[in-house]
Design a protein around this motif. Structure first.
Motif, short mmCIF file in Angstrom:
data_model
loop_
_atom_site.label_atom_id
_atom_site.label_comp_id
_atom_site.label_asym_id
_atom_site.label_seq_id
_atom_site.Cartn_x
_atom_site.Cartn_y
_atom_site.Cartn_z
N VAL A 17 0.73 -1.18 0.15
CA VAL A 17 0.04 0.17 -0.05
C VAL A 17 0.91 1.34 0.00
N LEU A 18 1.98 1.12 0.77
CA LEU A 18 2.80 2.43 0.79
C LEU A 18 3.51 2.71 -0.59
N ARG A 19 3.90 1.34 -1.46
CA ARG A 19 4.43 1.59 -2.67
C ARG A 19 3.36 2.03 -3.61
N ILE A 20 2.25 1.57 -3.80
CA ILE A 20 1.34 2.15 -4.49
C ILE A 20 0.97 3.70 -4.33
N GLY A 21 0.56 3.82 -2.84
CA GLY A 21 0.16 5.01 -2.29
C GLY A 21 1.52 6.26 -2.84
N TYR A 22 2.51 5.98 -2.56
CA TYR A 22 3.61 6.94 -2.97
C TYR A 22 3.64 7.26 -4.38
N GLY A 23 3.81 6.00 -5.08
CA GLY A 23 4.03 6.14 -6.36
C GLY A 23 2.96 6.72 -7.12
N LEU A 24 1.64 6.55 -6.94
CA LEU A 24 0.69 7.48 -7.46
C LEU A 24 0.50 8.86 -6.97
N LEU A 25 0.89 8.96 -5.65
CA LEU A 25 1.17 10.53 -5.38
C LEU A 25 2.14 11.23 -5.88
N TYR A 26 3.24 10.62 -6.19
CA TYR A 26 4.26 11.40 -6.72
C TYR A 26 4.07 11.53 -8.16
N LEU A 27 3.54 10.55 -8.75
CA LEU A 27 3.01 10.57 -10.19
C LEU A 27 2.18 11.71 -10.47
N VAL A 86 5.45 5.30 -12.43
CA VAL A 86 4.27 4.50 -12.85
C VAL A 86 4.69 3.07 -12.48
N LEU A 87 5.77 2.61 -13.02
CA LEU A 87 6.55 1.30 -12.64
C LEU A 87 6.70 0.74 -11.62
N PHE A 88 7.08 1.83 -10.37
CA PHE A 88 7.16 1.37 -9.04
C PHE A 88 5.57 1.29 -8.74
N MET A 89 4.76 2.21 -8.87
CA MET A 89 3.23 1.85 -8.58
C MET A 89 2.80 0.58 -8.76
N GLY A 136 7.05 -5.33 -3.00
CA GLY A 136 6.78 -5.86 -4.19
C GLY A 136 6.17 -7.10 -4.09
N ARG A 137 6.17 -7.63 -2.90
CA ARG A 137 5.69 -9.15 -2.42
C ARG A 137 4.14 -9.08 -2.83
N ARG A 138 3.47 -8.09 -2.80
CA ARG A 138 1.92 -8.19 -2.64
C ARG A 138 1.35 -7.33 -3.64
N TRP A 139 0.46 -7.39 -4.35
CA TRP A 139 -0.35 -6.48 -5.14
C TRP A 139 0.62 -5.81 -6.23
N SER A 140 1.34 -6.60 -6.79
CA SER A 140 2.33 -6.18 -7.79
C SER A 140 2.42 -6.86 -9.06
N PRO A 352 -5.48 -17.16 -3.22
CA PRO A 352 -4.82 -15.70 -2.91
C PRO A 352 -3.60 -15.65 -2.91
N ASP A 353 -3.21 -14.39 -3.05
CA ASP A 353 -1.49 -14.12 -2.81
C ASP A 353 -0.91 -14.71 -1.59
N HIS A 354 -1.70 -14.46 -0.51
CA HIS A 354 -1.28 -14.49 0.68
C HIS A 354 -1.23 -16.24 1.07
N ASP A 355 -1.78 -17.02 0.42
CA ASP A 355 -1.67 -18.47 0.52
C ASP A 355 -0.82 -19.19 -0.59
N THR A 356 -0.03 -18.36 -1.52
CA THR A 356 0.54 -19.10 -2.47
C THR A 356 2.04 -19.45 -2.16
N SER A 357 2.02 -20.67 -1.57
CA SER A 357 3.70 -21.22 -1.26
C SER A 357 4.28 -21.56 -2.33
N ALA A 358 3.61 -21.63 -3.35
CA ALA A 358 4.23 -22.37 -4.84
C ALA A 358 4.98 -21.16 -5.37
#
Length: 368
Positions: A17-27, A86-89, A136-140, A352-358
């Motif tokens: 959320v921090l990555r998406i938020g600050y990337g979008l804010l600076y964009l 953009v790419l960071f977001m 970048g581990r989630r929602w990326s 879901p992303d948080h259950d994907t051990s593979a």
């Protein structure tokens, strides 16, 4: 305590959320200032690159924008900054893009340092801290690429590695986990220090103690994007007095309510406070930076529950069809058939992303 730091990466969704938020804010900030880019950061700025270099020699700052006076070079740097945001977001190659994003924010901040405010300072600090995190581990796009790769290959193959190579791999994974957890702790500590110091500073002011501070703030012409709205709010003297006392109380108490459920109503009230600052004082960058920083204190289980809730809400409103009624292209109303192995492979791709051990997220090397 050691297990908390080295056991597993914490707050992965919050880091995303921090990555998406600050990337979008600076964009948004770069696009908003696009018509004025030359006067603020470019060769046409009154604060010339030569003057900036003299200041850098005294303060130790640096900026890639001062390496050349060429307009073409500046336009390329500006385009690179927009593309990086953009790419960071989106979370594409997040490990490298987080470093590049920090360089971009630092360079633009240092180039026009006399035009910055508290919001710019906070974005700069968060950009530097996010370099340490596994944001970048989630929602990326990185996480999506890993999931798709694992779904195509089925069960992850167990590669035979030498003992020393496996030890090195485990050591790097532990190191990455420790750095991420320390980075998230530093972010939380920074926000707590910011709120606590701001609240204690207000306590020393006579106008805040008298409940009249917001009255004077609302009558500052420099911070009146809509004067009529400011004057309308200023007419409710009792309300603005209560809001002033509540602001001080929230900021002073914030570091002490983080370990209980009381933090949730406090975060909601802080959201309202920052929204009011953006509307009444015309400081959207500062308010946006603070709201995104507050999101770091929400637990991952809340973020993980958001996608299912959104899907159910879309089903209720008819914006999304139930999975059982969907049909494959070209098959009419008959669902696609497959073997049990294929079904298992498809079900793995829908985890879901948080259950994907593979996907190699845990255990294993820290990847983004």
């Amino acid at each position: 305590m050691g297990q908390l730091v080295t056991g597993r990466p914490v707050s992965l969704y919050a880091a995303a959320v921090l990555r998406i938020g600050y990337g979008l804010l600076y964009l948004t900030f770069l696009l908003r200032e696009f018509p004025h880019r030359d006067e603020i950061w470019g060769p046409g700025s009154p604060w010339t690159p030569a003057l900036a270099q003299q200041l850098f020699a005294q303060t130790g700052w640096t900026s890639v924008l001062t390496l050349s006076d060429s307009r073409v070079y500046f336009e390329l740097c500006y385009a690179l900054a927009v593309a990086t945001s953009v790419l960071f977001m989106l979370g594409w190659r997040s490990r490298a893009l987080s470093c590049l994003f920090a360089v971009v924010v630092t360079s633009f901040h240092a180039r026009a340092i006399f035009m910055t405010d508290g919001g710019d300072n906070l974005v700069l600090l968060m950009a530097l801290y996010l370099v340490l995190t596994a944001c970048g581990r989630r929602w990326s796009l990185d996480a999506r690429r890993i999931r798709l790769r694992a779904a195509r290959s089925g069960a992850p193959a167990q590669k035979v590695r030498a003992h020393n190579a496996q030890q090195l791999r485990d050591g790097l994974a532990t190191l990455s986990t420790v750095v991420h957890n320390c980075g998230m702790f530093v972010i939380a500590a920074q926000v707590c220090f910011l709120y606590g110091s701001a609240g204690l500073y207000k306590v020393q002011g006579a106008s805040w103690g008298a409940g009249t501070a917001l009255h004077y703030v609302l009558n500052l012409q420099l911070f009146q994007p809509w004067p009529a709205l400011s004057h309308l709010v200023d007419q409710h003297t009792v309300v603005i007095s209560i809001a002033g006392y509540l602001t001080v109380l929230l900021q002073v108490a914030f570091p002490f309510v983080l370990f209980g459920r009381l933090k949730y109503p406090v975060l909601v009230m802080l959201l309202g406070m920052h929204t009011g600052i953006a509307l009444l004082m015309g400081l959207p960058l500062f308010s946006g930076a603070m709201i995104i920083a507050d999101a770091a204190f929400l637990p991952d289980r809340l973020y993980a529950a958001l996608p299912p809730l959104c899907r159910r809400a879309a089903l209720r409103m008819g914006l999304r069809q139930p999975a059982s009624t969907r049909t494959m292209p070209g098959t009419g109303s008959v669902p696609a058939q497959g073997t049990s192995g294929e079904s298992r492979s498809k079900s793995r791709s829908l985890l879901p992303d948080h259950d994907t051990s593979a996907a190699g997220l845990r255990p294993g090397p820290e990847r983004r």
